[in-house]
Enzyme design. Structure first.
Site, short mmCIF file in Angstrom:
data_model
loop_
_atom_site.label_atom_id
_atom_site.label_comp_id
_atom_site.label_asym_id
_atom_site.label_seq_id
_atom_site.Cartn_x
_atom_site.Cartn_y
_atom_site.Cartn_z
N ASP A 166 0.65 -1.21 0.04
CA ASP A 166 0.04 0.05 -0.01
C ASP A 166 0.88 1.48 0.00
O ASP A 166 1.91 1.24 0.30
CB ASP A 166 -0.94 0.01 1.22
CG ASP A 166 -2.27 0.32 0.77
OD1 ASP A 166 -2.48 1.37 0.08
OD2 ASP A 166 -3.31 -0.22 1.43
N ASP A 210 -10.47 2.87 -3.21
CA ASP A 210 -11.15 1.58 -3.02
C ASP A 210 -12.57 1.57 -3.31
O ASP A 210 -13.26 2.41 -3.76
CB ASP A 210 -11.15 1.54 -1.38
CG ASP A 210 -9.88 1.42 -0.68
OD1 ASP A 210 -8.86 1.69 -1.55
OD2 ASP A 210 -9.87 1.09 0.61
C1 GAL Z 1 -6.22 0.97 1.31
C2 GAL Z 1 -6.45 0.11 0.37
C3 GAL Z 1 -7.25 -1.08 0.78
C4 GAL Z 1 -7.01 -1.60 2.16
C5 GAL Z 1 -6.69 -0.61 3.08
C6 GAL Z 1 -6.14 -0.95 4.27
O1 GAL Z 1 -5.33 2.02 0.89
O2 GAL Z 1 -6.60 0.68 -0.82
O3 GAL Z 1 -7.45 -1.99 -0.30
O4 GAL Z 1 -5.78 -2.39 1.95
O5 GAL Z 1 -5.91 0.55 2.76
O6 GAL Z 1 -6.14 -0.04 5.46
#
Ligand code: GAL
Length: 632
Positions: A190, A277
């Site tokens: 991430d 997301d």
């Molecule tokens: C976001 C990511 C999600 C999930 C989340 C966890 O940045 O896009 O898929 O992993 O963080 O905090």
């Protein structure tokens, strides 16, 4: 990854006489395929991830229970393999050794009795079930939960230094631990820690986290340090290679379409998120779909667009919404998206398992040719996606984006089949067989996607149009000087912000990238008033690598596209086979009629299609490889 620019002497001599264009050296042929070939992603990965099911409230029991359903329900046999733990697993980074410590309150098997926690018992258990295991980290110092203040219960604990659980400054150590010692097979990396830990972060101001000047400005590509972002992701990639001598890893990039990642992810890893997301709302599914749907040329075996994980089972895709759930699944299958389930499978109904386990749909996603579906019809109401399969037949998805029934007409042209030949259809949701000649009407129910296998007489017997085989094309240089956000993406409410702003803006760079059957800006391909139903639209100063094996000739009608501006500039089209110049057009201006460019490729493994500009353009110059095809 380092790109080699080694033109053969012959090609270099042939080019010596040409005027220099802005990006001349980057356009030199390499005779090689430059997209990433590390890791294990010849097909889009399939599996399960904890995030959409449990968010930070993830624990070992939930992970194992979902894995067990995957095995018991037959989903593992259908191809679902990876069991991925997302954010929430970490407790801290050991202050003395820097070694990551697992939250044993939620992952009890990680308490090994020594002072070192280990995921090995869990990965061993998953491997013994015939599955593979995935872990999650962040490229910055801190996680998303820390950066954006969500998930406090399972956020890392300890001193400021101990709470720095991300890969930053620990790439080598963490990758060695996760892959070498703990035995993971997959990592999602991430990017929150390099996006949101600036001086304006309230928790940075309170001294809870260390300030890190953001490398990513989500709303400004000019204020994003793209080379620095690439460098960090490259370092992880190199560590993955070092600590996986057998090459058995999968590298998932998660910077949500920022930092112009669309143009470079395919050189750095196996899958890359194209947007922020997904959420269990129809509009959000459309948003994520659109972020990948016009990027067919940016995915090939080894590198896939990732519009985020499936939300089948929840909200607008729950068991009261089977049409929506089937549409979401069908579209992800057609786009060659990773099929990563995000549902608490302990609650799954037989109908939901049947959607996720539809073998005919999975076969489209896992077709070895790796051709992401191309839009054959595109409006905000209805879209037709067509995917060419390894056996030369097609799959077509007719998608109603709206909440009202819509009559639609599918034509032979959409399928690139002959209008006078019979076209056999098999409905992949009902199993029903039918056939038509010329065209066929359907009425799509609200939010419905009809998906068919289609077999007919190919409009181009023997050969293949390039736009039918995006899986064989790598956009090595796309000719974009100033990356711009893509305005075509459905702007949905961001659920975690709701309407606390004056609306969503176009965000993800990618506008002007190479397209199948479209100009880079979404117009019909057209050279001097002659329209092309099929072809590749790209900007000048571009280089496409095309896998040419199995064919002997390349042919196209080339020219500046009518959608460009009349700036007096000219372009030249060049075709190379394994690094050698095979043929070129004259220098061509706007409104000059399309010229044939047909060459014998001699079966070259890599055919390169280069368009040079003369350096005089004042605006981006769309150019068209009309009817571009590889022929026997
Ligand atoms: C976001 C990511 C999600 C999930 C989340 C966890 O940045 O896009 O898929 O992993 O963080 O905090």
């Amino acid at each position: 990854m380092i790109r080699l620019h080694l033109p053969t002497i012959a090609a270099a001599c042939a080019l010596a006489a040409l005027p220099l264009s802005a990006a001349a050296d980057e356009l030199d042929p390499t005779g090689a395929w430059s997209a990433y070939s590390g890791g294990q992603a010849p097909l889009p990965p399939m599996g399960w991830n904890s995030w959409n099911a449990f968010y930070h409230d993830v624990d070992e029991e939930k992970v194992i229970a979902s894995a067990q359903v995957i095995v018991d329900s037959g989903l593992a046999d259908a191809g679902y393999r990876y069991i991925n733990i997302d954010d929430g697993w970490w407790l801290k980074r050991d202050a003395d050794t820097g070694r990551m410590v697992i939250r044993t309150a939620t992952f009890p098997s990680a308490a090994t009795g020594s002072d070192r926690t280990s995921f090995r018992p869990l990965t061993d258990r998953l491997h013994a079930m015939g599955l593979k295991a995935g872990i999650y980290s962040d490229i910055g110092r801190n996680s998303c939960g820390q950066t954006f203040g969500h998930g406090n219960a399972n956020n890392p604990a300890g001193t400021l230094a101990e709470r720095e659980v991300g890969l930053y400054d620990h790439i080598e150590q963490d990758i060695a631990l996760y892959f070498g010692e703990w035995g993971f097979d997959y990592i999602k990396v991430d990017g929150c820690g390099i996006r949101g830990m600036g001086a304006d972060n309230p928790n940075v101001q309170k001294g809870i986290y260390r300030e890190m000047a953001p490398l990513i400005d989500f709303d400004s590509i000019a204020k994003t340090d793209v080379p620095a972002v690439k460098d960090l992701f490259a370092q992880v990639g190199q560590a993955l290679v070092r600590h996986n001598p057998d090459g058995d890893f999968l590298y998932s990039l998660c910077i949500w379409g920022s930092a112009n990642v669309r143009s470079w992810a395919k050189e750095y890893g196996n899958i890359s998120r194209t947007s922020e997301d997904i959420a269990p709302y129809w509009g959000r599914m459309l948003h994520n779909l659109d972020s990948a749907s016009r990027r067919a040329l940016y995915a090939q075996p080894g590198n896939w667009n990732d519009p985020d994980m499936l939300f089948v089972g929840t909200g607008d895709f729950d068991s009261d919404h089977p049409a929506e759930a089937r549409s979401h699944f069908s579209l992800w299958a057609m786009l060659n998206a990773p099929l990563i389930i995000g549902y608490d499978l302990r609650k799954a109904t037989p109908e939901q398992l049947a959607i996720l386990g539809n073998r005919d749909l999975i076969a489209l996603n896992q077709d070895p040719a790796g051709n992401q579906a191309v839009l054959a019809y595109d409006t905000e109401d209805v879209q037709f996606f067509v995917k060419t399969l390894a056996d030369g037949t097609k799959a077509v998805a007719l998608f109603n984006r709206t909440a009202t029934p819509i009559p639609v007409t599918l034509t032979a042209d959409h399928l690139k089949y002959a209008a006078d030949g019979e076209i056999a259809l098999t409905d992949l949701w009902s199993g029903e067989a039918s056939s038509f000649t010329g065209e066929q009407e359907f009425t799509l129910a609200p939010h419905e996607t009809r998906v068919f296998r289609a077999a007919g007489t190919r409009a181009l017997p023997g050969g293949m149009y390039l736009s039918e085989m995006p899986g064989r094309i790598n956009v090595a240089e796309e000719g974009i000087d100033f990356p711009e956000p893509d305005p075509m993406i459905h702007r949905a409410i961001v659920p975690w912000q709701n309407t606390r702003s004056n609306g969503e803006r176009p965000r993800y760079t990618g506008w002007g990238g190479a397209r199948a059957d479209s100009t880079p800006y979404g117009q019909m391909l057209r050279i001097a008033d002659r329209e092309f139903l099929t072809g590749i639209g790209v900007l000048a100063n571009s280089r496409l690598e095309v896998r040419g094996d199995g064919f002997r000739r390349f042919s196209a009608m080339v020219g500046r596209d009518d959608s460009g501006s009349d700036d007096g500039s000219r372009v030249r089209f060049e075709v190379y086979g394994d690094g050698k110049l095979l043929g070129a057009s004259e220098w061509m201006g706007l409104a000059e009629p399309a010229k044939p460019l047909s060459v014998d490729t001699g079966g070259a493994a890599i055919v390169e299609l280069v368009v040079r500009g003369d350096g005089k353009a004042t605006r981006p110059v769309p150019v068209t490889w009309g009817d571009a095809a590889l022929l026997p």
